[in-house]
Enzyme design. Structure first.
Site, PDB file in Angstrom:
ATOM      1  N   THR A   1      32.248 102.549  26.882  1.00 46.40           N
ATOM      2  CA  THR A   1      33.514 102.347  26.173  1.00 46.40           C
ATOM      3  C   THR A   1      34.584 103.270  26.735  1.00 46.40           C
ATOM      4  O   THR A   1      34.291 104.310  27.327  1.00 46.40           O
ATOM      5  CB  THR A   1      33.350 102.613  24.669  1.00 46.40           C
ATOM      6  OG1 THR A   1      32.987 103.992  24.463  1.00 46.40           O
ATOM      7  CG2 THR A   1      32.273 101.709  24.066  1.00 46.40           C
ATOM      8  N   GLY A   2      35.851 102.869  26.557  1.00 50.82           N
ATOM      9  CA  GLY A   2      36.959 103.718  26.971  1.00 50.82           C
ATOM     10  C   GLY A   2      37.177 103.780  28.466  1.00 50.82           C
ATOM     11  O   GLY A   2      37.430 104.844  29.027  1.00 50.82           O
TER      12      GLY A   2
ATOM     13  N   SER B   1      34.463 117.010  22.389  1.00 42.75           N
ATOM     14  CA  SER B   1      35.366 118.120  22.689  1.00 42.75           C
ATOM     15  C   SER B   1      35.271 119.124  21.559  1.00 42.75           C
ATOM     16  O   SER B   1      35.004 118.752  20.414  1.00 42.75           O
ATOM     17  CB  SER B   1      36.802 117.624  22.819  1.00 42.75           C
ATOM     18  OG  SER B   1      37.706 118.710  22.935  1.00 42.75           O
TER      19      SER B   1
ATOM     20  N   TYR C   1      41.861 115.211  16.597  1.00 40.47           N
ATOM     21  CA  TYR C   1      40.979 114.906  17.723  1.00 40.47           C
ATOM     22  C   TYR C   1      39.713 115.749  17.655  1.00 40.47           C
ATOM     23  O   TYR C   1      38.591 115.227  17.682  1.00 40.47           O
ATOM     24  CB  TYR C   1      41.728 115.159  19.031  1.00 40.47           C
ATOM     25  CG  TYR C   1      40.900 114.958  20.281  1.00 40.47           C
ATOM     26  CD1 TYR C   1      40.520 113.687  20.700  1.00 40.47           C
ATOM     27  CD2 TYR C   1      40.499 116.053  21.051  1.00 40.47           C
ATOM     28  CE1 TYR C   1      39.765 113.508  21.851  1.00 40.47           C
ATOM     29  CE2 TYR C   1      39.746 115.889  22.201  1.00 40.47           C
ATOM     30  CZ  TYR C   1      39.381 114.615  22.597  1.00 40.47           C
ATOM     31  OH  TYR C   1      38.631 114.442  23.728  1.00 40.47           O
TER      32      TYR C   1
ATOM     33  N   ILE D   1      37.430 109.409  33.026  1.00 41.99           N
ATOM     34  CA  ILE D   1      36.010 109.757  32.994  1.00 41.99           C
ATOM     35  C   ILE D   1      35.168 108.508  32.809  1.00 41.99           C
ATOM     36  O   ILE D   1      34.106 108.364  33.426  1.00 41.99           O
ATOM     37  CB  ILE D   1      35.737 110.780  31.879  1.00 41.99           C
ATOM     38  CG1 ILE D   1      36.440 112.107  32.179  1.00 41.99           C
ATOM     39  CG2 ILE D   1      34.233 111.010  31.721  1.00 41.99           C
ATOM     40  CD1 ILE D   1      36.295 113.143  31.074  1.00 41.99           C
ATOM     41  N   GLY D   2      35.613 107.593  31.955  1.00 42.34           N
ATOM     42  CA  GLY D   2      34.852 106.369  31.718  1.00 42.34           C
ATOM     43  C   GLY D   2      34.642 105.566  32.982  1.00 42.34           C
ATOM     44  O   GLY D   2      33.536 105.060  33.238  1.00 42.34           O
TER      45      GLY D   2
END
Length: 262
Positions: A19-20, A165, A174, A27-28
């Site tokens: 995903t993403g 994170s 986040y 990064i994905g």
């Protein structure tokens, strides 16, 4: 309206859902390419409206470029646009991945998606807070639930990986929602043990995919013993190992792949 993708014929390669994967420098995308090179077919998700409202904007042709790069590694792939803030999206993504990839079930779930808007304790809005938790926490739970309900591959081959994170100061919704992602993902290492599937979380530290200022870059390098920023490939190499047969004994861990960042 875009044409309906033609289902790919079944292959002997296992299927990873990543995903993403919205930008070629992300990064994905790096993880998808690494897994493709390691023998996986790839279904990947992206969400254009997220990139539209972020500072980097839309990368024209990114989906097509990523698809070509996966094909160059011998992988069949399909791109699925999905708003993971929608609680119905995770089931839809799995349905689409299975249908488009010739009925092949998902063996590895790698969650790189996120909602990420900088704000702190005093200026985070309710709407932003709720969206962060919908995308980063709730969607993670629903994706893992779909994986657990549908997994039918050989016990010991299943993999679940979430990217996290620990940055919360000035980045409250986040960081807080990523903390929830950690707990949800690590619970799967135990609750899905009957499937023989592993579940781990990776904290890649600061990786410059277009969001960092010069000050951010200098600060990250200064606090990293190896004296450089992380790259998507650094994270991808670890994901590739965890998804390999050699990585099967690593389970229920939060792994920091950040060059020793203090």
């Amino acid at each position: 309206m875009a044409p309906t993708p033609t289902p790919s014929p079944p292959t002997t390669r296992p299927l990873a859902l990543v995903t993403g994967v919205g930008r070629t420098v992300g990064i994905g995308a790096g993880i998808a390419r690494q897994l493709a090179a390691s023998g996986w077919d790839i279904a990947f998700t992206y969400w254009t409206p997220y990139d539209t409202r972020m500072s980097w904007g839309i990368e024209p042709g990114a989906t097509e470029a990523i698809t070509r790069s996966l094909a160059a590694q011998g992988a069949a792939s399909t791109a699925i646009e999905a708003d993971l803030a929608d609680p119905d999206a995770p089931a839809h993504v799995f349905d689409e991945a299975e249908q488009r990839m010739g009925g092949c079930g998902v063996t590895a779930l790698v969650m790189c998606h996120c909602e990420s808007v900088d704000s702190g304790l005093l200026d985070t809005t309710l709407e932003s807070f709720d969206r962060h938790f919908a995308v980063n926490a709730r969607a993670t739970w629903l994706l893992i639930r779909e994986f657990g309900l549908r997994f039918s591959a050989t016990p010991g081959t299943g993999r679940i990986i979430g990217l996290t994170s620990d940055h919360t100061v000035g980045n409250l919704p986040y960081g807080a929602s990523k903390g929830a992602l950690d707990r949800i993902t690590l619970a799967a290492a135990h609750e899905l043990s009957h499937l023989g599937a592993t579940a781990n979380v990776i904290n890649p530290g600061p990786v410059d995919t277009g969001w960092m200022s010069e000050e951010d870059r200098a600060n990250a390098v200064r606090h990293t013993p190896l004296g450089r920023l992380g790259t998507p490939q650094d994270t991808a190499h670890l994901v590739g190992f965890l998804c390999s047969e050699d990585g099967q004994w690593i389970n229920g861990q939060l792994l920091k792949s950040n060059g020793g960042l203090a």
